[in-house]
Design a protein around this motif. Sequence first.
Motif, PDB file in Angstrom:
ATOM      1  N   ALA A  76       0.894  -1.167  -0.052  1.00  0.00           N
ATOM      2  CA  ALA A  76       0.109  -0.065   0.036  1.00  0.00           C
ATOM      3  C   ALA A  76       0.834   1.269   0.121  1.00  0.00           C
ATOM      4  N   LYS A  77       1.942   1.286   0.634  1.00  0.00           N
ATOM      5  CA  LYS A  77       2.814   2.465   0.604  1.00  0.00           C
ATOM      6  C   LYS A  77       3.355   2.897  -0.563  1.00  0.00           C
ATOM      7  N   LYS A  78       3.418   1.780  -1.718  1.00  0.00           N
ATOM      8  CA  LYS A  78       3.774   2.098  -2.974  1.00  0.00           C
ATOM      9  C   LYS A  78       3.000   3.247  -3.481  1.00  0.00           C
ATOM     10  N   TYR A  79       1.706   3.066  -3.161  1.00  0.00           N
ATOM     11  CA  TYR A  79       0.791   3.721  -3.936  1.00  0.00           C
ATOM     12  C   TYR A  79       0.239   4.967  -3.344  1.00  0.00           C
ATOM     13  N   GLY A  80       0.757   5.440  -2.336  1.00  0.00           N
ATOM     14  CA  GLY A  80       0.664   6.589  -1.824  1.00  0.00           C
ATOM     15  C   GLY A  80       0.455   6.748  -0.220  1.00  0.00           C
ATOM     16  N   LYS A  81       0.747   7.724   0.570  1.00  0.00           N
ATOM     17  CA  LYS A  81       0.908   7.985   2.027  1.00  0.00           C
ATOM     18  C   LYS A  81      -0.276   8.629   2.668  1.00  0.00           C
ATOM     19  N   ASP A 109      -4.463   4.501   5.115  1.00  0.00           N
ATOM     20  CA  ASP A 109      -5.269   3.523   5.776  1.00  0.00           C
ATOM     21  C   ASP A 109      -6.176   3.052   4.880  1.00  0.00           C
ATOM     22  N   ASP A 110      -6.772   4.059   3.770  1.00  0.00           N
ATOM     23  CA  ASP A 110      -7.726   3.307   2.982  1.00  0.00           C
ATOM     24  C   ASP A 110      -7.082   2.352   2.051  1.00  0.00           C
ATOM     25  N   LEU A 111      -6.089   2.586   1.519  1.00  0.00           N
ATOM     26  CA  LEU A 111      -5.134   1.710   0.602  1.00  0.00           C
ATOM     27  C   LEU A 111      -5.023   0.350   1.546  1.00  0.00           C
ATOM     28  N   LEU A 155      -4.888  -1.673  -7.482  1.00  0.00           N
ATOM     29  CA  LEU A 155      -4.998  -1.229  -8.881  1.00  0.00           C
ATOM     30  C   LEU A 155      -6.272  -1.048  -9.330  1.00  0.00           C
ATOM     31  N   MET A 156      -6.902  -2.147  -9.119  1.00  0.00           N
ATOM     32  CA  MET A 156      -8.330  -2.234  -9.731  1.00  0.00           C
ATOM     33  C   MET A 156      -9.081  -1.049  -9.140  1.00  0.00           C
ATOM     34  N   THR A 157      -9.099  -0.827  -7.801  1.00  0.00           N
ATOM     35  CA  THR A 157      -9.854   0.410  -7.210  1.00  0.00           C
ATOM     36  C   THR A 157      -9.437   1.598  -7.682  1.00  0.00           C
ATOM     37  N   LEU A 158      -8.122   1.886  -7.684  1.00  0.00           N
ATOM     38  CA  LEU A 158      -7.405   3.051  -8.257  1.00  0.00           C
ATOM     39  C   LEU A 158      -8.004   3.498  -9.846  1.00  0.00           C
ATOM     40  N   ARG A 159      -7.788   2.651 -10.430  1.00  0.00           N
ATOM     41  CA  ARG A 159      -8.503   2.503 -12.091  1.00  0.00           C
ATOM     42  C   ARG A 159      -9.552   2.899 -12.126  1.00  0.00           C
TER      43      ARG A 159
END
Length: 224
Positions: free
Chosen positions: A63-68, A72-74, A110-114
């Motif tokens: 999760a840390k790779k996609y935003g700090k 918590d949400d990630l 990734l699916m959620t972010l997209r």
Amino acid sequence: MFSAIATLLRRLFFLTGYFSNGSYPQPLSPEEEAECLRRFKAGSRAARDKLITHNMRLVAHIAKKYGKNDLDDLISIGSIGLIKGVESYSPDKGTTLATYLARCIENEILMTLRSNKRYQNTVYLQNTLGVDNDGNEYTLMDVLAVKEDSVFHQAEMSILRQNLLKIIREHLNEREQKIILMRYGLEGSTPLTQLQTAKQLGISRSYISRIETRALEKIKQYLD
């Protein structure tokens, strides 16, 4: 509304109790992991839960790779991929459990972010959203179509929401109630991140996190 309830339930059962001090259980040894997998395949719910909780460190790492800012949400989203991975893994897949789980966690994030990026723009009912298990494309119109199963699901979620609200109002103090309702949008408002909640209330994000964790622990106690 239903996605907000699902998010709250994920937080209740995968982030409270185990991780209130910001630490995660250590990974299982190869022997412990193999034994848990064996017991889980034999039907042990406790073995399944142990595999999940002892791999939450992997969720946090990915999760840390996609935003700090929304970590918590990630982590909450990644935990769904973790659960799917644990429940679908088999040694016959030709990969280690950790490698397989990492793929499932990352795919879920990734699916959620997209998906979020997609819905920031104009979405038409005829837009193709994906492919079902039979290889048929489905559109937003198909997703929005009311089916019998979805009606029952909505009824169940509505009952669950009422139970959650009852617990929140009876067992949380005023500040805890306000933060939980803002974070998860249980009264029809848009769910907010911890940072957004902190800005609206004029307090620090870390303070929001502490109050939220304490409140979730109370809710879980009475929900159990």
